[in-house]
Write a protein that holds these residues in place. Structure first.
Motif, short mmCIF file in Angstrom:
data_model
loop_
_atom_site.label_atom_id
_atom_site.label_comp_id
_atom_site.label_asym_id
_atom_site.label_seq_id
_atom_site.Cartn_x
_atom_site.Cartn_y
_atom_site.Cartn_z
N VAL A 149 0.83 -1.21 0.00
CA VAL A 149 0.00 0.00 0.00
C VAL A 149 0.86 1.25 0.00
CG1 VAL A 149 -1.67 1.32 1.37
CG2 VAL A 149 -1.95 -1.14 1.10
N ALA A 150 1.89 1.29 0.83
CA ALA A 150 2.75 2.47 0.92
C ALA A 150 3.46 2.74 -0.40
CB ALA A 150 3.78 2.30 2.05
N ALA A 151 3.95 1.68 -1.04
CA ALA A 151 4.63 1.86 -2.32
C ALA A 151 3.68 2.40 -3.37
CB ALA A 151 5.23 0.53 -2.77
N ALA A 152 2.46 1.89 -3.42
CA ALA A 152 1.48 2.37 -4.39
C ALA A 152 1.09 3.82 -4.12
CB ALA A 152 0.24 1.47 -4.37
N LEU A 153 0.90 4.16 -2.85
CA LEU A 153 0.59 5.55 -2.49
C LEU A 153 1.72 6.48 -2.89
CD1 LEU A 153 -0.95 5.10 1.09
CD2 LEU A 153 -2.09 6.19 -0.85
N ARG A 154 2.94 6.08 -2.58
CA ARG A 154 4.09 6.93 -2.88
C ARG A 154 4.20 7.19 -4.37
NH1 ARG A 154 7.39 3.92 -0.61
NH2 ARG A 154 8.39 2.92 -2.40
N GLU A 155 4.02 6.15 -5.17
CA GLU A 155 4.14 6.30 -6.62
C GLU A 155 3.01 7.15 -7.19
OE1 GLU A 155 4.25 3.44 -10.61
OE2 GLU A 155 4.66 2.60 -8.62
N ALA A 156 1.78 6.92 -6.73
CA ALA A 156 0.64 7.67 -7.25
C ALA A 156 0.72 9.13 -6.88
CB ALA A 156 -0.66 7.06 -6.72
N LEU A 157 1.15 9.43 -5.65
CA LEU A 157 1.23 10.82 -5.22
C LEU A 157 2.40 11.55 -5.86
CD1 LEU A 157 0.43 10.32 -1.43
CD2 LEU A 157 -1.05 11.41 -3.13
#
Length: 369
Positions: free
Chosen positions: A273-281
């Motif tokens: 989840v953190a990796a996906a959030l970081r990339e999307a943001l």
């Protein structure tokens, strides 16, 4: 400050969502009662700490590998009692503690006002103190208190080697060590050690039943038998020897049986989840930050360069319009212009794939405009 009306609207919107990423969907009272009803309720209730309370204490002592465990209605009370007991034994009322630790930030100076203790800070860095900082502290202290993980710094944990070195440095200073383990339950994956191995490093350990285990309330202090006996005396003095506590205790037992085994899975998925959030943001928002980049537990922070009220409004619109909630409440950050929210990856997030997170984040960002 969120008004009562705003809070009720936010909670209603999240409660109506089909998909919730950060664990912010509170169980209803009926759902909580259903969990309690899984216990044997045909027996007599506890009275002033006996019966099912004793069963919970024994279970926690077994899980932590401590001689005994003492149930408390709140963690604030449990830690005050532990620290004042150690002060009496060491003859030193000074506690070495991080300035972001819970007693310093969230307890209205209770350690000094109620217990007559004072604190010193080995470091002001937004991380755990290290061994050299403990050795270099320029005045004596009787107890070192370590919050594992350090919540207000981003749910941060040291490495196992760093933790053992810091504890050893306190021993060199002839101090005892107390762990604020409100969220100790979920540290096993990061440390690669069992709960007893972690708890064994400290002289006493506090754990919470509602922060990670979804209980109604309550806490326990794991300690040697002699300290546990004194802690029970102080619990009585502090008003913590409640007539009946079986609903809270039964919910704690439910959490130990059902949520505790799931925490390693939550922690593993938090990294996705953190990796996906970081990339999307990062693609859309300059100065956004996921902290730490790789979560140490199933909780972490997200920082965005918008006022909290703007972010809260976007989150509310997304929840009401799409029945999907990505973030909980936002709060002002220490840096002007930045806001922070805490992410908790639990059961509601397990069905989210990385692409699901990306899509939902984009939908959230669309509502900022």
């Amino acid at each position: 400050m969120e008004s009562t009306e705003q809070k009720e609207r936010r909670l209603a919107a999240i409660g109506a969502c089909d998909r919730v990423l950060s664990h912010a969907k509170r169980p209803t009272m009926r759902e909580q009662l259903a969990r309690i009803a899984t216990r044997d309720l045909d027996r007599l209730p506890d009275m002033y700490g006996d019966g099912v309370v004793g069963e919970l204490e024994q279970r926690v002592a077994e899980l932590l590998g401590t001689e005994e465990a003492v149930f408390f209605p709140t963690g604030t009370m449990a830690q005050q009692v532990a620290l004042r007991c150690w002060a009496g034994r060491t003859g030193n009322r000074t506690v070495a503690i991080h300035p972001l630790a819970h007693p310093e930030v969230h307890e209205r100076e209770a350690l000094s006002v109620l217990s007559g203790l004072r604190t010193v800070h080995p470091t002001t860095e937004r991380r755990m103190p290290d061994a050299e900082e403990i050795r270099g502290l320029d005045e004596p202290f009787g107890t070192l208190m370590l919050e594992l993980p350090l919540r207000d710094a981003g749910f941060l944990l040291p490495t196992w080697e760093e933790l053992t070195a810091t504890v050893a440095a306190a021993r060199e200073r002839e101090a005892v060590v107390h762990f604020d383990g409100a969220r100790l339950w979920e540290t096993t994956s990061h440390f690669g050690r069992s709960l007893p191995e972690i708890a064994e490093l400290a002289d006493s350990v506090y754990v919470s039943f509602y922060k990670s285990l979804d209980g109604l309330a309550g806490a326990a202090l794991g300690a040697p038998a002699e300290l546990a006996a004194e802690a029970r005396a102080w619990r009585h003095r502090y008003g913590g020897l409640v007539f009946q506590q079986w609903p809270v205790v039964c919910s704690a037992l439910y959490g130990l049986e059902h949520e505790l085994p799931r925490l390693p899975r939550y922690t593993a998925h938090a990294k996705t989840v953190a990796a996906a959030l970081r990339e999307a943001l990062a693609e859309a928002v300059p100065f956004s930050r996921v902290h730490p980049e790789v979560p140490h537990t199933h909780q972490f922070q997200v920082w965005l360069p918008y006022p909290p009220e703007v972010l809260d409004a976007a989150a509310l619109r997304q929840a009401e319009e799409t029945r999907t909630a990505v973030f909980g409440r936002w709060f002002p950050g220490e840096v002007p212009g930045l806001s922070v929210t805490e992410m908790t990856v639990a059961s509601s997030a397990l069905e989210w794939t990385a692409s699901d997170v990306t899509e939902a984040v984009h939908a959230f960002l669309d509502r900022l405009n």
